[in-house]
Write a protein that holds these residues in place. Structure first.
Motif, PDB file in Angstrom:
ATOM      1  N   TYR A  39       0.816  -1.218   0.000  1.00 35.58           N
ATOM      2  CA  TYR A  39       0.000   0.000   0.000  1.00 35.58           C
ATOM      3  C   TYR A  39       0.849   1.267   0.000  1.00 35.58           C
ATOM      4  O   TYR A  39       0.361   2.346  -0.378  1.00 35.58           O
ATOM      5  CB  TYR A  39      -0.942   0.005   1.199  1.00 35.58           C
ATOM      6  N   ALA A  40       2.116   1.160   0.365  1.00 32.68           N
ATOM      7  CA  ALA A  40       2.966   2.349   0.451  1.00 32.68           C
ATOM      8  C   ALA A  40       3.023   3.123  -0.869  1.00 32.68           C
ATOM      9  O   ALA A  40       2.927   4.366  -0.856  1.00 32.68           O
ATOM     10  CB  ALA A  40       4.372   1.962   0.905  1.00 32.68           C
ATOM     11  N   PRO A  41       3.183   2.467  -2.037  1.00 32.95           N
ATOM     12  CA  PRO A  41       3.188   3.238  -3.285  1.00 32.95           C
ATOM     13  C   PRO A  41       1.874   3.970  -3.542  1.00 32.95           C
ATOM     14  O   PRO A  41       1.867   5.062  -4.115  1.00 32.95           O
ATOM     15  CB  PRO A  41       3.446   2.170  -4.356  1.00 32.95           C
ATOM     16  N   VAL A  42       0.759   3.383  -3.116  1.00 33.21           N
ATOM     17  CA  VAL A  42      -0.539   4.030  -3.288  1.00 33.21           C
ATOM     18  C   VAL A  42      -0.612   5.280  -2.415  1.00 33.21           C
ATOM     19  O   VAL A  42      -1.049   6.343  -2.862  1.00 33.21           O
ATOM     20  CB  VAL A  42      -1.688   3.057  -2.943  1.00 33.21           C
ATOM     21  N   GLN A  43      -0.173   5.159  -1.172  1.00 38.71           N
ATOM     22  CA  GLN A  43      -0.184   6.316  -0.274  1.00 38.71           C
ATOM     23  C   GLN A  43       0.708   7.440  -0.788  1.00 38.71           C
ATOM     24  O   GLN A  43       0.340   8.617  -0.732  1.00 38.71           O
ATOM     25  CB  GLN A  43       0.258   5.894   1.127  1.00 38.71           C
ATOM     26  N   ALA A  44       1.892   7.075  -1.303  1.00 42.24           N
ATOM     27  CA  ALA A  44       2.806   8.086  -1.833  1.00 42.24           C
ATOM     28  C   ALA A  44       2.182   8.801  -3.030  1.00 42.24           C
ATOM     29  O   ALA A  44       2.291  10.028  -3.168  1.00 42.24           O
ATOM     30  CB  ALA A  44       4.125   7.430  -2.229  1.00 42.24           C
ATOM     31  N   TYR A  45       1.521   8.035  -3.864  1.00 40.50           N
ATOM     32  CA  TYR A  45       0.843   8.611  -5.033  1.00 40.50           C
ATOM     33  C   TYR A  45      -0.276   9.555  -4.595  1.00 40.50           C
ATOM     34  O   TYR A  45      -0.441  10.647  -5.152  1.00 40.50           O
ATOM     35  CB  TYR A  45       0.293   7.483  -5.894  1.00 40.50           C
ATOM     36  N   LEU A  46      -1.040   9.149  -3.592  1.00 41.61           N
ATOM     37  CA  LEU A  46      -2.156   9.973  -3.136  1.00 41.61           C
ATOM     38  C   LEU A  46      -1.682  11.331  -2.617  1.00 41.61           C
ATOM     39  O   LEU A  46      -2.363  12.344  -2.820  1.00 41.61           O
ATOM     40  CB  LEU A  46      -2.941   9.239  -2.051  1.00 41.61           C
ATOM     41  N   GLN A  47      -0.528  11.358  -1.957  1.00 39.84           N
ATOM     42  CA  GLN A  47      -0.020  12.640  -1.465  1.00 39.84           C
ATOM     43  C   GLN A  47       0.225  13.602  -2.625  1.00 39.84           C
ATOM     44  O   GLN A  47      -0.073  14.798  -2.519  1.00 39.84           O
ATOM     45  CB  GLN A  47       1.270  12.413  -0.673  1.00 39.84           C
ATOM     46  N   ARG A  48       0.744  13.094  -3.737  1.00 40.32           N
ATOM     47  CA  ARG A  48       0.947  13.938  -4.927  1.00 40.32           C
ATOM     48  C   ARG A  48      -0.388  14.306  -5.563  1.00 40.32           C
ATOM     49  O   ARG A  48      -0.575  15.420  -6.052  1.00 40.32           O
ATOM     50  CB  ARG A  48       1.825  13.213  -5.944  1.00 40.32           C
ATOM     51  N   LEU A  49      -1.323  13.367  -5.546  1.00 40.22           N
ATOM     52  CA  LEU A  49      -2.647  13.647  -6.089  1.00 40.22           C
ATOM     53  C   LEU A  49      -3.313  14.784  -5.329  1.00 40.22           C
ATOM     54  O   LEU A  49      -3.889  15.707  -5.938  1.00 40.22           O
ATOM     55  CB  LEU A  49      -3.508  12.385  -6.024  1.00 40.22           C
ATOM     56  N   PHE A  50      -3.248  14.743  -4.015  1.00 38.76           N
ATOM     57  CA  PHE A  50      -3.827  15.817  -3.209  1.00 38.76           C
ATOM     58  C   PHE A  50      -3.175  17.159  -3.543  1.00 38.76           C
ATOM     59  O   PHE A  50      -3.853  18.190  -3.647  1.00 38.76           O
ATOM     60  CB  PHE A  50      -3.640  15.523  -1.713  1.00 38.76           C
ATOM     61  N   LYS A  51      -1.852  17.132  -3.731  1.00 38.43           N
ATOM     62  CA  LYS A  51      -1.136  18.364  -4.058  1.00 38.43           C
ATOM     63  C   LYS A  51      -1.541  18.885  -5.429  1.00 38.43           C
ATOM     64  O   LYS A  51      -1.700  20.095  -5.627  1.00 38.43           O
ATOM     65  CB  LYS A  51       0.371  18.131  -4.000  1.00 38.43           C
ATOM     66  N   GLU A  52      -1.724  17.961  -6.399  1.00 43.32           N
ATOM     67  CA  GLU A  52      -2.141  18.390  -7.745  1.00 43.32           C
ATOM     68  C   GLU A  52      -3.510  19.052  -7.691  1.00 43.32           C
ATOM     69  O   GLU A  52      -3.740  20.084  -8.336  1.00 43.32           O
ATOM     70  CB  GLU A  52      -2.173  17.210  -8.715  1.00 43.32           C
ATOM     71  N   ILE A  53      -4.433  18.481  -6.945  1.00 43.48           N
ATOM     72  CA  ILE A  53      -5.765  19.078  -6.813  1.00 43.48           C
ATOM     73  C   ILE A  53      -5.643  20.500  -6.264  1.00 43.48           C
ATOM     74  O   ILE A  53      -6.279  21.435  -6.771  1.00 43.48           O
ATOM     75  CB  ILE A  53      -6.652  18.204  -5.899  1.00 43.48           C
ATOM     76  N   GLU A  54      -4.818  20.680  -5.250  1.00 45.09           N
ATOM     77  CA  GLU A  54      -4.603  22.004  -4.665  1.00 45.09           C
ATOM     78  C   GLU A  54      -3.993  22.970  -5.690  1.00 45.09           C
ATOM     79  O   GLU A  54      -4.434  24.125  -5.811  1.00 45.09           O
ATOM     80  CB  GLU A  54      -3.678  21.883  -3.454  1.00 45.09           C
ATOM     81  N   MET A  55      -3.014  22.496  -6.470  1.00 46.16           N
ATOM     82  CA  MET A  55      -2.343  23.355  -7.447  1.00 46.16           C
ATOM     83  C   MET A  55      -3.296  23.784  -8.560  1.00 46.16           C
ATOM     84  O   MET A  55      -3.326  24.951  -8.961  1.00 46.16           O
ATOM     85  CB  MET A  55      -1.140  22.616  -8.049  1.00 46.16           C
TER      86      MET A  55
END
Length: 449
Positions: free
Chosen positions: A73-89
């Motif tokens: 699950y670690a790669p999924v969590q790492a990806y989600l952190q970038r996804l959240f940042k992209e939404i914010e950007m």
């Protein structure tokens, strides 16, 4: 139907979920262009959001999606952190806080997400966007890996429509495509979703699979209809091993031939109509009360990167690796490799890989193709009213296409150009005649039926 006609019209053509299609996207659209497009959104623009989760815990050999297998699950969590940042950007570059009328989570397998991460994703989205009270929130679900806790997480997220891949219930076919999934497992997930109040269910069935026979496909169709989903998509398996190398695991000798594949599709379609479903476009079916069936009847059916839709949005924003968006200016696709996507987000950059800037001829031909794909016809007077004098060229082409029709598939009069009767299953091939880009470049496509 005459076998020669099937072979004639089954030649590979695009699926036309956009126009121009994705192979014609270029790096002309980059981060700077996308940022400018975002800044031009209007306060009353209605948004559709697409979020791509490019991970699966099992790689299905038939799959044509951009995805990768992970058992951690670690790669999924790492990806989600970038996804959240992209939404914010992306939200920061919009000049207004916009209203979302549709949200779709696709994959891969979004059901890999744990319930806590569904909650975090919801918080991020609601921080930056407003959601209409009747917004449709749909999630693609793999019933073989979803847990009761994940179902609750999706319900709390706001799920209104579940999309479940069936493919084929035959053990023989499932083994050939590396997709074990029993009818009982699928039934139990459908029942669990309904127990949570999720009544809108879509099931996807594939024809053209290895070792698929008429008997096996009809058994799958019968079991699928028995579950009474609101919608059923009857997709033709797209065998494109030059694009998706894992499809090389499929024995090509076990694939049905073109004529057999077409006959399977027609028999399955007839069985769904007999079960009470309305035909929607060339590969969807819906119960008469469903919004999609109503849209097909009243002429408001639309088509985008998710296929047939009733989505009323003015624009779509895609988030995540390989996600595609569209707006009045053109199309945008994020970079595909998840590592590259995450690195760009970490640098504080948008993750655009390529896209396409629409001109007026593109919009006009895209409208014609969408009308053919959704309604099997287009209104000539409406085309001229919408696009003016340039529409006369398309009408001249329509007259030439109709004059060359020797198979009785086209009806052409002063008011309409229409695909009729036995021509409807081949609407992709006929729509391609209006595509001025078709045949340019090196793009290869799946069979038209």
């Amino acid at each position: 139907m005459d076998h020669s006609l099937i072979e004639k019209y089954a030649a590979p053509v695009p699926r036309y979920t956009s126009y121009p299609t994705a192979p014609h996207f270029t790096d002309e659209v980059n981060n700077a262009v996308y940022a400018e497009w975002l800044s031009s959104f209007r306060a009353d623009d209605k948004l559709s959001l697409y979020i791509h989760i490019p991970f699966c815990d099992r790689l299905c050999w038939f799959c044509g999606c951009n995805t990768k297998q992970t058992l951690k699950y670690a790669p999924v969590q790492a990806y989600l952190q970038r996804l959240f940042k992209e939404i914010e950007m992306v939200a920061a570059k919009l000049p207004h806080r916009l209203n979302v009328v549709s949200l779709h989570l696709g994959g891969g397998s979004p059901t890999l997400l744990q319930s806590d991460d569904f909650a975090r994703l919801k918080d991020v989205l609601c921080t930056h966007f407003d959601f209409a009270d009747d917004a449709e929130i749909s999630i693609e679900i793999d019933p073989s890996d979803v847990t009761p806790d994940q179902i609750k997480g999706m319900v709390d997220f706001g799920l209104t429509r579940a999309s479940i891949g069936v493919q084929d219930f035959s053990d023989v076919v499932q083994k050939a495509i590396n997709r074990p999934q029993s009818f009982e497992v699928t039934r139990d997930v459908v029942n669990a979703l309904r127990a949570h109040g999720i009544q809108s269910i879509n099931l996807d069935v594939l024809y053209g699979l290895p070792h698929q026979t008429t008997e096996r496909l009809m058994d799958t169709v019968a079991k699928t209809a028995f579950l009474q989903p609101d919608r059923i998509a009857l997709f033709g398996y797209a065998h494109v091993p030059w694009m998706k190398t894992h499809q090389k695991m499929i024995d090509e000798a076990a694939l049905p031939g073109t004529v057999e594949r077409f006959e399977h599709a027609m028999k399955a379609a007839d069985a769904l109509v007999d079960a009470g479903y309305d035909r929607v476009g060339f590969d969807h079916f819906a119960l008469p009360h469903d919004k999609m069936a109503i849209a097909a009847r009243d002429g408001t059916l639309r088509r985008n990167f998710q296929g047939y839709t009733v989505d009323p949005a003015d624009a779509m924003i895609g988030f995540g690796g390989s996600a595609i968006g569209q707006n009045r200016n053109g199309y945008i696709q994020n970079v595909v490799p998840t590592g590259q996507y995450q690195a760009m987000i970490d640098k504080g950059e948008l993750a655009v890989g390529k896209g396409y800037v629409l001109n007026e001829d593109d919009r006009m031909r895209g409208h014609v193709i969408e009308q053919l794909m959704c309604q099997f016809s287009f209104d000539k007077a409406e085309l001229v009213a919408r696009f003016g004098e340039p529409a006369r060229q398309v009408l001249r082409e329509a007259n030439m296409i109709a004059a060359q029709d020797r198979d009785g598939f086209i009806e052409n009069d002063e008011r309409h150009f229409a695909v009729i009767g036995q021509g409807k299953p081949f609407v992709r091939a006929i729509a391609a005649k209006f595509d001025i880009y078709f045949g340019q470049g090196t793009a290869r496509h799946s069979k038209a039926v």
